[in-house]
Enzyme design. Structure first.
Site, PDB file in Angstrom:
ATOM      1  N   LEU A 138      41.907  30.054  39.960  1.00  0.00           N
ATOM      2  CA  LEU A 138      41.599  29.822  41.365  1.00  0.00           C
ATOM      3  C   LEU A 138      41.960  31.084  42.136  1.00  0.00           C
ATOM      4  CD1 LEU A 138      43.074  26.215  41.916  1.00  0.00           C
ATOM      5  CD2 LEU A 138      40.672  26.834  41.601  1.00  0.00           C
ATOM      6  N   ASP A 139      41.226  31.362  43.205  1.00  0.00           N
ATOM      7  CA  ASP A 139      41.569  32.500  44.043  1.00  0.00           C
ATOM      8  C   ASP A 139      42.977  32.325  44.604  1.00  0.00           C
ATOM      9  OD1 ASP A 139      39.009  33.462  43.636  1.00  0.00           O
ATOM     10  OD2 ASP A 139      38.216  32.485  45.431  1.00  0.00           O
ATOM     11  N   LYS A 140      43.606  33.430  44.956  1.00  0.00           N
ATOM     12  CA  LYS A 140      44.982  33.413  45.453  1.00  0.00           C
ATOM     13  C   LYS A 140      45.179  32.375  46.556  1.00  0.00           C
ATOM     14  CE  LYS A 140      48.384  36.321  47.837  1.00  0.00           C
ATOM     15  NZ  LYS A 140      48.681  37.680  48.367  1.00  0.00           N
ATOM     16  N   THR A 142      43.142  29.852  47.445  1.00  0.00           N
ATOM     17  CA  THR A 142      42.558  28.530  47.205  1.00  0.00           C
ATOM     18  C   THR A 142      43.608  27.673  46.513  1.00  0.00           C
ATOM     19  OG1 THR A 142      40.297  29.386  47.005  1.00  0.00           O
ATOM     20  CG2 THR A 142      40.745  27.252  46.000  1.00  0.00           C
ATOM     21  N   ARG A 237      32.632  30.241  47.970  1.00  0.00           N
ATOM     22  CA  ARG A 237      32.750  31.059  49.178  1.00  0.00           C
ATOM     23  C   ARG A 237      31.486  31.894  49.398  1.00  0.00           C
ATOM     24  NH1 ARG A 237      38.250  34.093  47.938  1.00  0.00           N
ATOM     25  NH2 ARG A 237      38.000  34.857  50.092  1.00  0.00           N
TER      26      ARG A 237
END
Length: 315
Positions: A138-140, A142, A237
Site C-alpha cells: 500500500l502507498d505510504k 494509504t 489514485r
C-alpha cells in the site's frame, strides 16, 4: 564459514523482462541493493542452478534464483521493534491493518521504520522468504489491510493467487466532485516520463482495471467503493484523476480545485481535519487460504480521519 542460502522462484507478474539486480531487490528486500549487486558480481547468485554474474541479465519469469553468501558484514535492513496492528494470524499468514504514514519497505527517503523492518524483528526466519513475505503493498499514506506470508509455501501460493486475480481487494475513498454513477476504468498505467515519483495513464502502459461504485453523494464530494482487478502502483489514485474525480487530499494526483465554493469547502476540510494524505483506505480482502484451502475474508473499518470527514460532509 557456513554458507547462507536464499532462494525464490521469480513470479511472472511484474517481474518478466526486468534486470537480475532489479529482480533481487524486489525478492530480497531485506538486503540493500549494493549488497545484492555485490553478491551477483562475486558469483554467489545462481539461476536454475547456473552461476550468473551479470547484474543486467534479463529475467523471463519462472526461474529459480538461489543466493549463497558467507559475507555477514554486507549491509542489510535491520529488525526494528515497530508495532503492527494484527487483524488475523496463524502459522501461514498474517493480516495487518496499516495506518497512514507507515511505509511498507525501505526505499529512497525511508531507509528504516517500515513494515519490513517490523517483520524482521517479529519473525526471525522471515528473511528467507522473498520480500520478507510481503505479497502486495500500500502507498505510504494509504491505510488498510495487507496480507503477509509467513512461509515460503504460503508465499508461492499467494503470489499465484494474486497473479490469477484471485485475491479480492476493496477500498473506500472520498473523491472530489459529485460522481453521477459507478463504473469501470480500463486504461493502462505507466511511469510518468518527467515526474518520476508519479504514474500516469498512457496507451503504452500496463493493463490496469479499477471498478468503482457510489456509497454516498455530498454537495461537492462522493464516498466511493473501489475494487482492484489489477494492482498497479497508485492505480486508484491515477484512474480517479483520469476520469476527473481525484481523491480528496491527494498530494500527487489531487488535481485543481475549481469554483469558489468548491475551493473553500476543500480548504475548510484540510484545515479542520489536518488532512495531508489521500482519503483512501483498503477496507476488505478475500482469498483462499494457502494451507486450509478455505475462503477467508477480513474487513477493517475506516480510520478516524476519514470517519470525521464523512460526518462533516453529511451535515
Amino acid at each position: 564459514m557456513e554458507k547462507k542460502e536464499l532462494s525464490a522462484c521469480v513470479p511472472f507478474m511484474g517481474f518478466s523482462g526486468k534486470r537480475l539486480d532489479q529482480i533481487l531487490s524486489k525478492l530480497f528486500m531485506q538486503y540493500s541493493r549494493s549488497c545484492l549487486k555485490k553478491w551477483i558480481i562475486m558469483n554467489n547468485v545462481y539461476i536454475n542452478g547456473k552461476i550468473e554474474n551479470q547484474p543486467d541479465k534479463k529475467i523471463l519469469g519462472g526461474e529459480k534464483i538461489t543466493i549463497y553468501s558467507t559475507d555477514e558484514k554486507l549491509p542489510i535492513n535491520l529488525p526494528q521493534n515497530i508495532a503492527l496492528n494484527t487483524i488475523y494470524e496463524d502459522s501461514n499468514i498474517l493480516i495487518i491493518n496499516k495506518p497512514p504514514g507507515l511505509v511498507v519497505h525501505p526505499g529512497a527517503g525511508n531507509q528504516d521504520g517500515t513494515i519490513l523492518n517490523a517483520l524482521l524483528y517479529r519473525y526471525t526466519n522471515i528473511s528467507s522468504i522473498p520480500r520478507c513475505g510481503i505479497i502486495h503493498r500500500l502507498d505510504k499514506d494509504t491505510s488498510g489491510l495487507m496480507v503477509i506470508a509467513k512461509t515460503i509455501f504460503s508465499y508461492n501460493k499467494l503470489v499465484t493467487l494474486l497473479k490469477k486475480r484471485k485475491i479480492i481487494r476493496k477500498y473506500q475513498g472520498i473523491i472530489k466532485g459529485n460522481m453521477i454513477s459507478g463504473g469501470i476504468v480500463n486504461y493502462p498505467i505507466m511511469r510518468h516520463p518527467f515526474k518520476r515519483i508519479c504514474m500516469t495513464t498512457d496507451s503504452l502502459g500496463k493493463k490496469s482495471i479499477t471498478h468503482y461504485k457510489i456509497i454516498n453523494r455530498f454537495k461537492f464530494h462522493t464516498h466511493v467503493s473501489f475494487r482492484l482487478e489489477t494492482g498497479r502502483t497508485h492505480q486508484i489514485r491515477v484512474h480517479m484523476l483520469h476520469i476527473g474525480y481525484p481523491l480528496l487530499g491527494d498530494p500527487l494526483y489531487g488535481g485543481i480545485d475549481y469554483g469558489c465554493n468548491y475551493f473553500q469547502e476543500n480548504r475548510n476540510i484540510y484545515r479542520k481535519f489536518n488532512l495531508f494524505r489521500q482519503a483512501l483506505h483498503a477496507d476488505y480482502i478475500e482469498f483462499i487460504h494457502p494451507f486450509t484451502q478455505k475462503v477467508m475474508s477480513w474487513s477493517a473499518s475506516l480510520p478516524q480521519d476519514m470517519k470525521d470527514i464523512l460526518l462533516y460532509l453529511k451535515k
